[in-house]
Design a protein around this motif. Structure first.
Motif, PDB file in Angstrom:
ATOM      1  N   LEU A 114      20.039   5.967  -6.872  1.00 60.88           N
ATOM      2  CA  LEU A 114      19.224   7.076  -7.395  1.00 60.88           C
ATOM      3  C   LEU A 114      17.751   6.745  -7.218  1.00 60.88           C
ATOM      4  CD1 LEU A 114      20.712   7.904 -10.942  1.00 60.88           C
ATOM      5  CD2 LEU A 114      20.934   9.274  -8.851  1.00 60.88           C
ATOM      6  N   SER A 115      16.980   7.730  -6.749  1.00 61.78           N
ATOM      7  CA  SER A 115      15.517   7.586  -6.737  1.00 61.78           C
ATOM      8  C   SER A 115      14.946   8.526  -7.778  1.00 61.78           C
ATOM      9  CB  SER A 115      14.943   8.002  -5.370  1.00 61.78           C
ATOM     10  OG  SER A 115      15.351   7.133  -4.360  1.00 61.78           O
ATOM     11  N   LEU A 116      14.006   8.025  -8.566  1.00 64.14           N
ATOM     12  CA  LEU A 116      13.265   8.908  -9.449  1.00 64.14           C
ATOM     13  C   LEU A 116      11.970   9.254  -8.715  1.00 64.14           C
ATOM     14  CD1 LEU A 116      12.726  10.310 -12.163  1.00 64.14           C
ATOM     15  CD2 LEU A 116      11.663   8.192 -12.941  1.00 64.14           C
ATOM     16  N   ILE A 117      11.738  10.543  -8.546  1.00 61.15           N
ATOM     17  CA  ILE A 117      10.528  10.974  -7.833  1.00 61.15           C
ATOM     18  C   ILE A 117       9.348  10.893  -8.800  1.00 61.15           C
ATOM     19  CG2 ILE A 117       9.414  12.856  -6.536  1.00 61.15           C
ATOM     20  CD1 ILE A 117      11.925  11.573  -5.161  1.00 61.15           C
ATOM     21  N   THR A 118       8.480   9.920  -8.555  1.00 59.25           N
ATOM     22  CA  THR A 118       7.386   9.666  -9.507  1.00 59.25           C
ATOM     23  C   THR A 118       6.052  10.246  -9.044  1.00 59.25           C
ATOM     24  OG1 THR A 118       7.114   7.529  -8.435  1.00 59.25           O
ATOM     25  CG2 THR A 118       8.390   7.558 -10.487  1.00 59.25           C
ATOM     26  N   ASN A 119       5.991  10.634  -7.784  1.00 60.73           N
ATOM     27  CA  ASN A 119       4.730  11.195  -7.262  1.00 60.73           C
ATOM     28  C   ASN A 119       5.020  11.951  -5.971  1.00 60.73           C
ATOM     29  OD1 ASN A 119       5.113   8.202  -6.393  1.00 60.73           O
ATOM     30  ND2 ASN A 119       3.827   9.077  -4.798  1.00 60.73           N
ATOM     31  N   LYS A 120       4.116  12.870  -5.665  1.00 68.10           N
ATOM     32  CA  LYS A 120       4.217  13.565  -4.373  1.00 68.10           C
ATOM     33  C   LYS A 120       3.352  12.794  -3.387  1.00 68.10           C
ATOM     34  CE  LYS A 120       5.432  18.328  -4.806  1.00 68.10           C
ATOM     35  NZ  LYS A 120       5.940  18.921  -3.707  1.00 68.10           N
ATOM     36  N   VAL A 121       3.880  12.479  -2.227  1.00 68.01           N
ATOM     37  CA  VAL A 121       3.087  11.743  -1.243  1.00 68.01           C
ATOM     38  C   VAL A 121       2.127  12.721  -0.567  1.00 68.01           C
ATOM     39  CG1 VAL A 121       3.202  10.331   0.847  1.00 68.01           C
ATOM     40  CG2 VAL A 121       4.957  10.086  -0.914  1.00 68.01           C
ATOM     41  N   ASN A 133       0.840  -1.204   0.000  1.00 64.55           N
ATOM     42  CA  ASN A 133       0.000   0.000   0.000  1.00 64.55           C
ATOM     43  C   ASN A 133       0.870   1.247   0.000  1.00 64.55           C
ATOM     44  OD1 ASN A 133       0.382  -1.052   2.924  1.00 64.55           O
ATOM     45  ND2 ASN A 133       0.047   1.134   3.166  1.00 64.55           N
ATOM     46  N   PHE A 134       0.338   2.301  -0.614  1.00 62.65           N
ATOM     47  CA  PHE A 134       0.989   3.601  -0.484  1.00 62.65           C
ATOM     48  C   PHE A 134       0.645   4.152   0.916  1.00 62.65           C
ATOM     49  CE2 PHE A 134       0.565   3.163  -5.154  1.00 62.65           C
ATOM     50  CZ  PHE A 134       1.902   3.324  -5.497  1.00 62.65           C
ATOM     51  N   GLU A 135       1.315   5.238   1.307  1.00 64.56           N
ATOM     52  CA  GLU A 135       1.236   5.702   2.695  1.00 64.56           C
ATOM     53  C   GLU A 135      -0.106   6.384   3.024  1.00 64.56           C
ATOM     54  OE1 GLU A 135       3.897   6.303   0.544  1.00 64.56           O
ATOM     55  OE2 GLU A 135       4.664   4.478   1.474  1.00 64.56           O
ATOM     56  N   SER A 136      -0.542   6.199   4.251  1.00 61.55           N
ATOM     57  CA  SER A 136      -1.666   7.001   4.755  1.00 61.55           C
ATOM     58  C   SER A 136      -1.134   8.415   5.020  1.00 61.55           C
ATOM     59  CB  SER A 136      -2.212   6.393   6.053  1.00 61.55           C
ATOM     60  OG  SER A 136      -1.284   6.612   7.096  1.00 61.55           O
ATOM     61  N   ILE A 137      -2.042   9.353   5.204  1.00 65.12           N
ATOM     62  CA  ILE A 137      -1.603  10.736   5.448  1.00 65.12           C
ATOM     63  C   ILE A 137      -0.822  10.829   6.773  1.00 65.12           C
ATOM     64  CG2 ILE A 137      -2.470  13.074   5.943  1.00 65.12           C
ATOM     65  CD1 ILE A 137      -4.649  12.450   3.773  1.00 65.12           C
ATOM     66  N   ALA A 138      -1.315  10.131   7.787  1.00 60.29           N
ATOM     67  CA  ALA A 138      -0.616  10.168   9.082  1.00 60.29           C
ATOM     68  C   ALA A 138       0.782   9.557   8.950  1.00 60.29           C
ATOM     69  CB  ALA A 138      -1.436   9.433  10.139  1.00 60.29           C
ATOM     70  N   GLU A 139       0.892   8.490   8.164  1.00 60.17           N
ATOM     71  CA  GLU A 139       2.227   7.872   7.963  1.00 60.17           C
ATOM     72  C   GLU A 139       3.146   8.823   7.204  1.00 60.17           C
ATOM     73  OE1 GLU A 139       0.679   3.210   7.793  1.00 60.17           O
ATOM     74  OE2 GLU A 139       0.916   4.342   5.929  1.00 60.17           O
ATOM     75  N   ALA A 140       2.589   9.498   6.199  1.00 58.43           N
ATOM     76  CA  ALA A 140       3.395  10.444   5.423  1.00 58.43           C
ATOM     77  C   ALA A 140       3.901  11.567   6.328  1.00 58.43           C
ATOM     78  CB  ALA A 140       2.560  11.020   4.283  1.00 58.43           C
ATOM     79  N   ARG A 141       3.044  12.029   7.223  1.00 54.16           N
ATOM     80  CA  ARG A 141       3.453  13.099   8.159  1.00 54.16           C
ATOM     81  C   ARG A 141       4.541  12.605   9.116  1.00 54.16           C
ATOM     82  NH1 ARG A 141      -1.985  16.399   9.899  1.00 54.16           N
ATOM     83  NH2 ARG A 141      -2.419  17.254   7.833  1.00 54.16           N
ATOM     84  N   LEU A 142       4.414  11.353   9.530  1.00 52.48           N
ATOM     85  CA  LEU A 142       5.433  10.759  10.409  1.00 52.48           C
ATOM     86  C   LEU A 142       6.784  10.722   9.686  1.00 52.48           C
ATOM     87  CD1 LEU A 142       6.236   9.029  12.980  1.00 52.48           C
ATOM     88  CD2 LEU A 142       5.691   7.039  11.590  1.00 52.48           C
ATOM     89  N   LEU A 143       6.765  10.259   8.432  1.00 59.19           N
ATOM     90  CA  LEU A 143       8.018  10.158   7.672  1.00 59.19           C
ATOM     91  C   LEU A 143       8.645  11.543   7.507  1.00 59.19           C
ATOM     92  CD1 LEU A 143       7.058   7.560   4.874  1.00 59.19           C
ATOM     93  CD2 LEU A 143       8.271   7.146   7.016  1.00 59.19           C
ATOM     94  N   HIS A 144       7.792  12.536   7.283  1.00 57.06           N
ATOM     95  CA  HIS A 144       8.282  13.912   7.135  1.00 57.06           C
ATOM     96  C   HIS A 144       8.993  14.356   8.410  1.00 57.06           C
ATOM     97  CE1 HIS A 144       7.687  18.395   6.524  1.00 57.06           C
ATOM     98  NE2 HIS A 144       8.425  17.994   5.518  1.00 57.06           N
TER      99      HIS A 144
END
Ligand SMILES: O=P(O)(O)O[C@@H]1C[C@H](O)[C@@H](CO)O1
Length: 288
Positions: free
Chosen positions: A237-244, A198-209
């Motif tokens: 190298l990471s290619l940024i394919t989307n904004k979380v 799964n892609f990240e939940s909003i709360a998970e994305a905020r945690l990673l930030h």
């Protein structure tokens, strides 16, 4: 599943050595939608993963499942067109199986690429992030390809993980980006591996930030860990394919098709960048 024995790796190595004259010093793992990075190779010998004894199989769209040997201006390389992910049901021992095969083939430098979502505010879709360091979430939770008896022939029981992404290669990559005139797309930052799928939940994305993550994906850390454990030089190298998505006001969602679309869009630039890095890196004495 118990770790593979030295014999398991050697069986695959012996088969590959019997099928190709190429003796690569550099291996490249292509991330989602990035298999075309191998297209620049001359004198190609390619093998479907399903034909290689002991090799796992790719199941994800955008990961062709082929090992391609060849040359770039006299530098012999092997590209993995498609990697293995934990979320496919592979053990991390399987995910990293090719890395030890590369080591026994004589590979000294591993280049990892991946598609990743941006956590850093300043990053844009289509940016390329030179990986400075990583956070390995599965690793922190005890899910580690080095679990089990240590194979001392590969490396030590307790390998360090600081300074794993080679400083000289990072500088070389940045210099090449300058000469290609693409520095406006280039970042350097911290990659974080999560388990997925799964892609990240909003709360998970905020945690990673909050944790200082710049880009998040579902791969790379295990391969880097195993490569570093057995003494390989590593560049990523990471290619940024989307904004979380980090805001509850944002109705956008991420999907794999969009990830593959951006990979396609940036394929030519990335191919040129990786080819130049390989051509310009010092392969014999391991110094860029
Ligand atoms: O193999 P990579 O890390 O490039 O693949 C990323 C992570 C997931 O497998 C997939 C999500 O779109 O792309």
């Amino acid at each position: 599943m118990p770790p593979h024995s030295h014999k398991d790796y050697q069986r695959t190595v012996d088969w590959l050595l019997s099928q190709t004259q190429h003796r690569p010093k550099v291996a490249i793992i292509c991330g989602s939608g990035l298999g075309m990075l191998a297209d620049a190779l001359q004198c190609q010998d390619s093998f479907k993963y399903s034909d290689i004894p002991g090799f796992p199989q790719s199941t994800v769209q955008g990961h062709v499942g082929r090992l391609v040997f060849g040359e770039l201006k006299g530098k012999t390389c092997v590209f993995m067109q498609g990697r293995f992910h934990m979320y496919e049901g592979h053990s991390l021992c399987k995910v990293t199986f090719p890395v030890r095969v590369f080591k026994l083939l004589g590979v000294e430098t591993l280049i990892v690429t991946n598609a990743a979502g941006s956590i850093a505010e300043s990053y844009h879709c289509g940016d390329v992030m030179i990986i400075r360091d990583h956070i390995n979430f599965p690793g922190l939770a005890g899910i580690n390809p080095l679990n089990g008896p240590n194979d001392d022939k590969f490396g030590p029981r307790f390998p360090p993980m600081s300074g794993v992404y080679d400083k000289d290669l990072r500088k070389l990559a940045f210099d090449i980006c300058k000469s290609m005139g693409i520095t406006q797309f280039v970042q350097e930052g911290v990659y974080c591996m999560v388990g997925g799928p799964n892609f990240e939940s909003i709360a998970e994305a905020r945690l990673l930030h909050k944790l200082g993550v710049d880009a998040v994906g579902m791969s790379t850390a295990p391969e880097v860990l195993v490569a570093s454990h057995c003494g390989m030089r590593v560049f990523g190298l990471s290619l940024i394919t989307n904004k979380v998505v980090k805001s509850y006001e944002d109705s956008e969602t991420t999907n794999h098709e969009a990830v593959l679309e951006v990979s396609k869009m940036r394929s030519e630039m990335l191919q040129k960048l990786i080819s130049e890095i390989i051509i310009r890196m010092d392969i014999n004495n391991n110094e860029a």
